[in-house]
Write a protein that holds these residues in place. Structure first.
Motif, mmCIF file in Angstrom:
data_model
loop_
_atom_site.group_PDB
_atom_site.id
_atom_site.type_symbol
_atom_site.label_atom_id
_atom_site.label_comp_id
_atom_site.label_asym_id
_atom_site.label_seq_id
_atom_site.Cartn_x
_atom_site.Cartn_y
_atom_site.Cartn_z
ATOM 1 N N SER A 144 0.815 -1.222 0.000
ATOM 2 C CA SER A 144 0.000 0.000 0.000
ATOM 3 C C SER A 144 0.845 1.267 0.000
ATOM 4 O O SER A 144 0.323 2.360 0.241
ATOM 5 N N TRP A 145 2.137 1.146 -0.284
ATOM 6 C CA TRP A 145 3.072 2.270 -0.163
ATOM 7 C C TRP A 145 3.067 3.086 -1.447
ATOM 8 O O TRP A 145 3.694 2.722 -2.442
ATOM 9 N N THR A 146 2.378 4.213 -1.410
ATOM 10 C CA THR A 146 2.323 5.101 -2.565
ATOM 11 C C THR A 146 3.727 5.610 -2.893
ATOM 12 O O THR A 146 4.430 6.126 -2.019
ATOM 13 N N GLY A 147 4.121 5.448 -4.149
ATOM 14 C CA GLY A 147 5.442 5.874 -4.578
ATOM 15 C C GLY A 147 6.433 4.741 -4.750
ATOM 16 O O GLY A 147 7.495 4.935 -5.343
ATOM 17 N N ARG A 148 6.082 3.554 -4.228
ATOM 18 C CA ARG A 148 6.972 2.402 -4.390
ATOM 19 C C ARG A 148 6.272 1.254 -5.113
ATOM 20 O O ARG A 148 6.723 0.109 -5.050
ATOM 21 N N ASP A 149 5.188 1.586 -5.803
ATOM 22 C CA ASP A 149 4.424 0.546 -6.480
ATOM 23 C C ASP A 149 5.207 -0.066 -7.636
ATOM 24 O O ASP A 149 5.115 -1.281 -7.875
ATOM 25 N N ALA A 150 6.015 0.732 -8.332
ATOM 26 C CA ALA A 150 6.826 0.165 -9.419
ATOM 27 C C ALA A 150 7.842 -0.823 -8.870
ATOM 28 O O ALA A 150 8.106 -1.876 -9.471
ATOM 29 N N GLU A 151 8.402 -0.495 -7.714
ATOM 30 C CA GLU A 151 9.370 -1.377 -7.072
ATOM 31 C C GLU A 151 8.711 -2.696 -6.672
ATOM 32 O O GLU A 151 9.280 -3.777 -6.862
ATOM 33 N N PHE A 152 7.504 -2.602 -6.137
ATOM 34 C CA PHE A 152 6.779 -3.818 -5.768
ATOM 35 C C PHE A 152 6.476 -4.655 -7.003
ATOM 36 O O PHE A 152 6.661 -5.883 -6.993
ATOM 37 N N ARG A 153 6.030 -4.018 -8.069
ATOM 38 C CA ARG A 153 5.696 -4.763 -9.290
ATOM 39 C C ARG A 153 6.938 -5.452 -9.859
ATOM 40 O O ARG A 153 6.859 -6.588 -10.324
ATOM 41 N N ASP A 154 8.085 -4.762 -9.813
ATOM 42 C CA ASP A 154 9.323 -5.377 -10.299
ATOM 43 C C ASP A 154 9.709 -6.607 -9.471
ATOM 44 O O ASP A 154 10.296 -7.559 -9.994
ATOM 45 N N ASN A 155 9.368 -6.580 -8.205
ATOM 46 C CA ASN A 155 9.702 -7.682 -7.309
ATOM 47 C C ASN A 155 8.909 -8.945 -7.607
ATOM 48 O O ASN A 155 9.367 -10.061 -7.336
ATOM 49 N N ILE A 156 7.739 -8.787 -8.192
ATOM 50 C CA ILE A 156 6.853 -9.934 -8.418
ATOM 51 C C ILE A 156 7.510 -10.992 -9.293
ATOM 52 O O ILE A 156 7.473 -12.195 -8.980
ATOM 53 N N ASP A 157 8.134 -10.582 -10.379
ATOM 54 C CA ASP A 157 8.746 -11.549 -11.290
ATOM 55 C C ASP A 157 9.885 -12.297 -10.621
ATOM 56 O O ASP A 157 10.094 -13.486 -10.870
ATOM 57 N N VAL A 158 10.649 -11.614 -9.770
ATOM 58 C CA VAL A 158 11.750 -12.275 -9.072
ATOM 59 C C VAL A 158 11.210 -13.303 -8.082
ATOM 60 O O VAL A 158 11.715 -14.422 -7.984
ATOM 61 N N VAL A 159 10.180 -12.914 -7.350
ATOM 62 C CA VAL A 159 9.553 -13.842 -6.405
ATOM 63 C C VAL A 159 9.035 -15.075 -7.133
ATOM 64 O O VAL A 159 9.249 -16.216 -6.693
ATOM 65 N N ALA A 160 8.370 -14.866 -8.264
ATOM 66 C CA ALA A 160 7.843 -15.994 -9.029
ATOM 67 C C ALA A 160 8.959 -16.892 -9.534
ATOM 68 O O ALA A 160 8.833 -18.123 -9.528
ATOM 69 N N ALA A 161 10.069 -16.297 -9.962
ATOM 70 C CA ALA A 161 11.195 -17.088 -10.454
ATOM 71 C C ALA A 161 11.817 -17.931 -9.341
ATOM 72 O O ALA A 161 12.169 -19.104 -9.559
ATOM 73 N N ILE A 162 11.939 -17.348 -8.151
ATOM 74 C CA ILE A 162 12.460 -18.121 -7.019
ATOM 75 C C ILE A 162 11.493 -19.242 -6.665
ATOM 76 O O ILE A 162 11.908 -20.374 -6.384
ATOM 77 N N GLY A 163 10.212 -18.953 -6.694
ATOM 78 C CA GLY A 163 9.223 -19.991 -6.437
ATOM 79 C C GLY A 163 9.314 -21.118 -7.436
ATOM 80 O O GLY A 163 9.239 -22.302 -7.082
ATOM 81 N N GLU A 164 9.485 -20.776 -8.694
ATOM 82 C CA GLU A 164 9.589 -21.793 -9.736
ATOM 83 C C GLU A 164 10.833 -22.648 -9.551
ATOM 84 O O GLU A 164 10.804 -23.868 -9.740
ATOM 85 N N ALA A 165 11.935 -22.008 -9.142
ATOM 86 C CA ALA A 165 13.199 -22.724 -8.986
ATOM 87 C C ALA A 165 13.228 -23.620 -7.750
ATOM 88 O O ALA A 165 13.927 -24.641 -7.729
ATOM 89 N N THR A 166 12.480 -23.246 -6.717
ATOM 90 C CA THR A 166 12.576 -23.947 -5.438
ATOM 91 C C THR A 166 11.371 -24.810 -5.107
ATOM 92 O O THR A 166 11.426 -25.618 -4.179
#
Length: 263
Positions: free
Chosen positions: A80-102
């Protein structure tokens, strides 16, 4: 009983990449972590070092947080942090990749504190957008976004299960069905929630359970919470996942409370 060790709050006497092996040595096959990197998009080398440490230790990653900001400084999530939404969105793909790998499928998205000068309604609208994006981002690997009420953070607006479930209802209305409640019995109890009632009504649909005792957020048995009874009833009511050990204790005595099975 299937326990998973949160290696971001336990075994912290060791460097982060040594903790999976320490959990395995202590008798556990499953671990979970808060976001283990300093940035939303870490280097490929850093991600590889993390996943290799898990594989070399022979443990299964069962839970991982999205980037939550500077937790020691008091941050509690970017959702919910206004101003860091792009950073959160960028994090999603990395999280998904780690999930896929592990093989990890549970991902905790901390909601975030209220911000001075920003309307709560605007933060809440952004939060739903970000949660829906996260849910869609990990849907392809069969992942679940976890939403957690938290104690000890006055500016964090989700205090009770009902608070989190109201947000989850909004994500469902927006078209995703893989956002679930993370029932941390310690946080719920400290915030005055009726944990027994939450279990009766919602255990069948919990995304994850975490435990610590109160007072002190210590190991089970160090305080007054009926953690064993709550876990048993959650099982009876349909929760079949692991139990996250997310408490504070010195490494040498952290697991003394467990009843060990004979070899």
């Amino acid at each position: 009983m299937s326990y998973t060790v949160n290696c971001s709050i336990l075994l912290t006497e060791l460097p982060l990449l040594e903790r999976p092996a320490a959990a395995k040595k202590a008798g556990f096959d499953h671990v979970e972590f808060w976001w283990p990197f300093a940035e939303a998009v870490p280097s490929d080398a850093d991600v590889k070092a993390f996943t290799t440490a898990l594989a070399d230790a022979g443990v299964q990653l069962t839970g991982l947080n999205f980037l939550a900001g500077d937790m020691p400084a008091g941050d509690r999530g970017l959702v919910s942090w206004t101003g860091r939404d792009a950073e959160f969105r960028d994090n999603i793909d990395v999280v998904a990749a780690i999930g896929e790998a592990t093989g990890c499928r549970g991902f905790n998205a901390l909601y975030g504190n209220r911000q001075d000068g920003v309307e709560p309604a605007a933060q809440d609208e952004l939060a739903v957008e970000n949660l829906v994006a996260a849910a869609r981002g990990i849907e392809r690997i069969g992942g679940t976004v976890l939403l957690e009420p938290v104690s000890g953070a006055p500016a964090y607006p989700l205090k009770t299960a009902a608070d989190a479930l109201a947000v989850i209802d909004k994500t469902t209305a927006a078209g995703v069905d893989n956002v679930k409640l993370l029932a941390d019995f310690y946080h719920l109890a400290v915030n005055g929630d009726d944990v027994d009632a939450v279990i009766e009504a919602h255990a069948h649909d919990f995304g994850h359970i975490q435990i610590a005792d109160n007072p002190g957020r210590g190991a089970p048995g160090s305080g007054e919470l009926p953690l064993g009874e709550w876990i048993t009833r959650s099982r009876e009511r349909g929760y079949h996942g692991p139990i996250g050990l997310e408490y504070k204790a010195a490494a040498e005595t952290a697991f003394d409370w467990l009843i060990r099975q004979p070899a």
